[in-house]
Design an enzyme around this catalytic site. Structure first.
Site, PDB file in Angstrom:
ATOM      1  CD  GLU A  94       2.228  -6.133  -3.954  1.00 53.86           C
ATOM      2  OE1 GLU A  94       1.668  -5.209  -4.562  1.00 53.86           O
ATOM      3  OE2 GLU A  94       1.689  -6.736  -3.021  1.00 53.86           O
TER       4      GLU A  94
ATOM      5  CB  VAL B 243      -7.164  -8.298  -2.718  1.00 54.76           C
ATOM      6  CG1 VAL B 243      -7.710  -8.400  -1.298  1.00 54.76           C
ATOM      7  CG2 VAL B 243      -5.721  -8.776  -2.755  1.00 54.76           C
TER       8      VAL B 243
ATOM      9  N   GLY C  31      -2.366 -13.905  -1.757  1.00 55.47           N
ATOM     10  CA  GLY C  31      -3.360 -14.684  -2.503  1.00 55.47           C
ATOM     11  C   GLY C  31      -4.760 -14.133  -2.251  1.00 55.47           C
TER      12      GLY C  31
ATOM     13  CB  VAL D  60       1.383  -6.424   8.012  1.00 55.16           C
ATOM     14  CG1 VAL D  60       2.595  -7.144   8.583  1.00 55.16           C
ATOM     15  CG2 VAL D  60       1.679  -4.935   7.889  1.00 55.16           C
TER      16      VAL D  60
ATOM     17  CE  LYS E  43       1.849  -5.019   0.030  1.00 52.87           C
ATOM     18  NZ  LYS E  43       1.266  -6.327  -0.068  1.00 52.87           N
TER      19      LYS E  43
ATOM     20  CD  GLU F  99      -4.314  -7.649  11.149  1.00 51.55           C
ATOM     21  OE1 GLU F  99      -4.739  -7.199  12.212  1.00 51.55           O
ATOM     22  OE2 GLU F  99      -3.117  -7.935  10.976  1.00 51.55           O
TER      23      GLU F  99
ATOM     24  CE  LYS G  96       3.629  -7.378   2.905  1.00 47.06           C
ATOM     25  NZ  LYS G  96       3.929  -8.604   2.171  1.00 47.06           N
TER      26      LYS G  96
END
Ligand SMILES: NC(=O)c1ccc[n+]([C@@H]2O[C@H](COP(=O)([O-])OP(=O)(O)OC[C@H]3O[C@@H](n4cnc5c(N)ncnc54)[C@H](OP(=O)(O)O)[C@@H]3O)[C@@H](O)[C@H]2O)c1
Length: 390
Positions: free
Chosen positions: A181, A14, A293, A123, A96, A120, A196
């Site tokens: 993960e 990410v 992703g 979740v 999370k 944001e 979540k």
């Protein structure tokens, strides 16, 4: 619009995604000042002068007003997010585990230091669920949020149920595709989904629910006999996270669930996530999108960064009441187990179907939730417990 100077923590799936989006695609009034990583030896697709392993070089830099936290170590993340909020920096995170474990403290820091803490992306990846719950569903008409919140397990279940790919192979493919993960136990055991759901409970109903108190079973126990049962009866198996709220209290669970083929959630496949939002007047609405992703997750991080340009923050108008989920009521369940290691059938309140072959057995019937919580059936690795959706 406010100018944002960003300190980015993490340059993995990410982190590198949001770096690329901000430097190549976005017109936001912001710049990435520094990127903090763990391993200085790794080759990076970005200018070397940006990188550091020293957290303080971002956290103590007064010219940096936003920290974007995208690392895979929740303890280190908590320490750095705490320091960032304390020094008045706004924070965007996708972590999370860290959020669910320290929700109240992080919100208190946001309040105390008059800054923003947005998450944001934590979740359902790209699906805009939290800001929707905060801003649109800001009244007491909301009844439930039910859905598929983990892209990795949904990918694995889809491969197992629709392509007959064995569990281990499906998990490996999920990891190779960047959906899983770094620690797959969190996905497979439903722990990630429970984190979540705990975050959803707060934004949907103003209830702070400890993820450990959520009734949870992962997908690691699902066996060929369960897949065969699903196929014969025209059912899909999905890992469903669900919370319902009414005057009697709040329920919360993460359970593998049989869903009749053709129903909305049965059609959410692979790494996609989907959430049904039930409310008194609108009946049910459905949000659907990629739950994991690089770029889908980056889109939610980007949206939070964009919201910081006008100092957006979660207001928690529904409150923050610490709550233990309800354990009353009944559910319909399918339980399968090794024939020579039978479970105590006293667990069932009523039994509607039973089957045994040379090796395995299953029972279908109703179980009181309080009995389920009290038993260890849902924790046993070789016992498969699958809820049956009405
Ligand atoms: N992947 C997804 O689809 C997805 C979706 C939603 C949310 N998330 C969340 O997003 C976060 C990042 O996930 P990811 O998949 O991008 O992880 P990842 O690919 O494993 O990357 C983790 C990054 O964190 C860095 N890092 C680890 N510990 C650090 C430390 N103590 N200080 C500084 N940097 C550190 C690593 O540095 P090195 O590069 O040096 O190893 C790496 O760049 C996690 O919280 C995850 O739960 C991920």
């Amino acid at each position: 619009m406010k100018k944002l100077r960003i300190g980015l923590f993490g340059f993995g799936v990410v982190g590198e995604g949001i770096y690329r989006v901000l430097t190549e695609k976005s017109n936001l009034n912001c710049e990435i000042a520094r990127v903090c990583i763990k391993n200085p030896e790794k080759k990076r697709n970005a200018p070397a002068h940006l990188f550091t392993t020293d957290h303080a070089s971002i956290l103590d830099d007064a010219s940096i007003n936003v920290v974007v936290e995208l690392i895979d170590d929740s303890d280190a993340a908590f320490q750095l997010v705490k320091r960032a909020l304390t020094s008045g920096k706004a924070v965007v995170s996708a972590n999370k585990k860290m959020i669910a474990e320290h929700h109240a403290e992080l919100i208190a820091l946001q309040e105390k230091h008059q800054t923003s803490f947005l998450y944001e992306a934590s979740v359902c990846g790209s699906i805009p669920i939290l800001r929707n719950l905060e801003e649109y569903f800001d009244n007491d008409l909301l009844q439930h949020v039910t859905g598929i919140v983990n892209g990795s397990t949904n990918y694995i279940l889809t491969q197992m149920c629709q392509q007959d790919v064995p569990f281990d192979e499906s998990l490996k493919a999920a990891q190779q595709n960047g959906f899983a993960e770094s620690n797959p136990t969190l996905d497979v055991e439903g722990i990630d989904a429970a984190y979540k759901l705990s975050i959803i409970c707060l934004h949907a109903f103003g209830k702070l629910v400890n993820a450990d108190s959520i009734l949870r079973k992962g997908i690691g126990s699902i066996k060929p006999i369960d897949l065969k049962f699903a196929k014969e009866k025209g059912l899909a198996i999905k890992l469903i996270a669900s919370t319902h709220n009414n005057e009697e209290g709040l329920s919360a669970s993460v359970l593998p669930t049989f869903i009749t083929e053709g129903k909305t959630l049965s059609r959410v496949d692979n790494e996609y996530n989907g959430l049904l939002i039930g409310s008194t007047l609108a009946d049910e609405q459905f949000l659907y999108g990629k739950g994991a992703g690089r770029y889908p997750t980056s889109s939610a991080v980007l949206s939070d960064i964009s919201a910081l340009r006008y100092d957006y923050k979660y207001e928690f108008r529904k409150g923050q009441q610490r709550t233990q989920p309800r354990t009353d009521g009944f559910g319909r369940f399918y339980v399968s187990f090794q024939k020579n290691e039978p479970i105590d059938l006293g667990l069932f309140d009523t039994i509607e179907e039973q089957y045994t072959n040379h090796e395995m057995a299953y029972v279908v019937g109703t179980i009181r939730f309080s009995e389920l919580y009290a038993s260890d059936v849902w924790q046993q690795q070789d016992v498969s417990l699958i809820a049956i959706s009405e």
